[in-house]
Scaffold this motif. Structure first.
Motif, PDB file in Angstrom:
ATOM      1  N   GLN A 223      68.919  23.751  54.930  1.00 43.34           N
ATOM      2  CA  GLN A 223      69.056  22.302  54.898  1.00 43.34           C
ATOM      3  C   GLN A 223      69.731  21.770  56.153  1.00 43.34           C
ATOM      4  O   GLN A 223      69.527  20.610  56.531  1.00 43.34           O
ATOM      5  N   ASP A 224      70.533  22.586  56.821  1.00 43.10           N
ATOM      6  CA  ASP A 224      71.211  22.143  58.038  1.00 43.10           C
ATOM      7  C   ASP A 224      70.305  22.146  59.262  1.00 43.10           C
ATOM      8  O   ASP A 224      70.750  21.843  60.375  1.00 43.10           O
ATOM      9  N   GLY A 225      69.019  22.497  59.070  1.00 46.81           N
ATOM     10  CA  GLY A 225      68.065  22.499  60.169  1.00 46.81           C
ATOM     11  C   GLY A 225      67.981  23.794  60.935  1.00 46.81           C
ATOM     12  O   GLY A 225      67.240  23.888  61.916  1.00 46.81           O
TER      13      GLY A 225
ATOM     14  N   ALA B 217      66.525  18.605  58.292  1.00 54.93           N
ATOM     15  CA  ALA B 217      66.426  19.727  57.358  1.00 54.93           C
ATOM     16  C   ALA B 217      65.158  20.527  57.620  1.00 54.93           C
ATOM     17  O   ALA B 217      64.104  19.976  57.930  1.00 54.93           O
ATOM     18  N   CYS B 218      65.273  21.833  57.506  1.00 54.61           N
ATOM     19  CA  CYS B 218      64.119  22.723  57.654  1.00 54.61           C
ATOM     20  C   CYS B 218      63.646  23.112  56.257  1.00 54.61           C
ATOM     21  O   CYS B 218      64.424  23.595  55.441  1.00 54.61           O
ATOM     22  N   ARG B 219      62.358  22.899  55.980  1.00 55.34           N
ATOM     23  CA  ARG B 219      61.830  23.100  54.637  1.00 55.34           C
ATOM     24  C   ARG B 219      61.074  24.407  54.459  1.00 55.34           C
ATOM     25  O   ARG B 219      61.136  25.026  53.399  1.00 55.34           O
TER      26      ARG B 219
ATOM     27  N   THR C 208      75.003  26.742  57.389  1.00 59.04           N
ATOM     28  CA  THR C 208      76.125  25.957  56.884  1.00 59.04           C
ATOM     29  C   THR C 208      75.749  25.115  55.665  1.00 59.04           C
ATOM     30  O   THR C 208      76.594  24.380  55.143  1.00 59.04           O
ATOM     31  N   ASP C 209      74.487  25.228  55.216  1.00 57.62           N
ATOM     32  CA  ASP C 209      74.037  24.426  54.084  1.00 57.62           C
ATOM     33  C   ASP C 209      73.043  25.241  53.253  1.00 57.62           C
ATOM     34  O   ASP C 209      72.758  26.396  53.565  1.00 57.62           O
ATOM     35  N   SER C 210      72.501  24.635  52.226  1.00 56.93           N
ATOM     36  CA  SER C 210      71.618  25.327  51.277  1.00 56.93           C
ATOM     37  C   SER C 210      70.376  25.904  51.950  1.00 56.93           C
ATOM     38  O   SER C 210      69.826  25.330  52.891  1.00 56.93           O
TER      39      SER C 210
ATOM     40  N   SER D 247      73.241  27.384  48.334  1.00 56.95           N
ATOM     41  CA  SER D 247      74.443  27.749  49.089  1.00 56.95           C
ATOM     42  C   SER D 247      73.974  28.141  50.487  1.00 56.95           C
ATOM     43  O   SER D 247      72.766  28.167  50.765  1.00 56.95           O
ATOM     44  N   ASN D 248      74.908  28.472  51.354  1.00 58.38           N
ATOM     45  CA  ASN D 248      74.528  28.869  52.716  1.00 58.38           C
ATOM     46  C   ASN D 248      74.204  30.358  52.817  1.00 58.38           C
ATOM     47  O   ASN D 248      73.958  30.865  53.908  1.00 58.38           O
ATOM     48  N   GLN D 249      74.154  31.059  51.696  1.00 58.97           N
ATOM     49  CA  GLN D 249      73.969  32.509  51.732  1.00 58.97           C
ATOM     50  C   GLN D 249      72.503  32.923  51.587  1.00 58.97           C
ATOM     51  O   GLN D 249      71.724  32.282  50.868  1.00 58.97           O
ATOM     52  N   THR D 250      72.165  33.998  52.276  1.00 59.78           N
ATOM     53  CA  THR D 250      70.857  34.644  52.151  1.00 59.78           C
ATOM     54  C   THR D 250      71.085  36.017  51.535  1.00 59.78           C
ATOM     55  O   THR D 250      71.872  36.814  52.055  1.00 59.78           O
TER      56      THR D 250
END
Length: 204
Positions: free
Chosen positions: A95-97, A120-122, A75-77, A51-54
């Motif tokens: 995932q949204d970078g 995407a940022c890994r 805005t993404d996982s 999800s987009n939450q931390t």
């Protein structure tokens, strides 16, 4: 006491005691968890997932953890999270970078950085020692080195065009950065002299 934190697709983070592998506590989430990171002093835990939450937790008595805050800047996982060496700031990569940084003492985002072309940022990592750098990788080709004192300056390093980056880390003293690409491990020296004048010189 040594502990192992295991994030899982079963929507939990399990905390094991080592070497017995006894489960001390199980944290339950509404989503599958991709990564969890413990603060250097062991008092806080941050986790990200599908999800987009931390999620931010604090340690409580009887080896437990209590959720104290949830952030939703991306805005993404979420793919990865990390603490700086002081334990006052943490970052999450998505995932949204985007890479979002928060100060433990505030609910507002301290900095928000972005990969090129919103790839995407890994992975996101902080250095220890006096270098005060943050690094984050794109899904392929590039990684970024950021001034973790101000988050205003960064250097983009082209590691291997169109090849996936599967890992990124600093050495314990912050003098080197390692990037894993396929079956290759690439080593980069951190220029300590250039670090003092960053961004006027390149750190890598």
């Amino acid at each position: 006491e040594l502990r192992l934190f295991l994030g899982n697709n079963d929507k939990t983070v399990k905390v094991f005691s080592l070497p017995s592998m006894t489960v001390i506590v199980t944290l339950t989430f509404p989503i599958a968890i991709n990564y969890a990171s413990l603060s250097p002093d062991g008092k806080f835990l941050v986790a990200v997932g599908d999800s987009n939450q931390t999620y931010l937790y604090s340690a409580v008595q009887n080896s437990g953890y209590q959720r104290i805050r949830t952030f939703s800047e991306a805005t993404d996982s979420g793919m990865c999270c990390a603490w700086n060496s002081s334990g006052m700031c943490f970052a999450s990569a998505s995932q949204d970078g985007s890479v979002c940084v928060w100060d433990l003492r505030s609910t507002k985002v301290l900095a928000k950085l972005q990969t090129q072309d919103k790839n995407a940022c890994r992975v996101v990592k902080f250095s220890s020692g006096l270098t005060d750098l943050m690094a984050f990788s794109e899904h392929h080709s590039r990684f970024h080195i950021v001034d973790a004192r101000t988050f205003a300056y960064e250097q983009v390093v082209s590691a291997a065009p169109e090849r996936d980056i599967s890992g990124l880390c600093f050495t314990p003293n912050g003098s080197k950065v390692y990037s894993c690409i396929g079956d290759n491990l690439l080593e980069y020296d951190v220029d300590q002299t250039s670090r003092r004048s960053f961004p006027d010189g390149e750190v890598i």
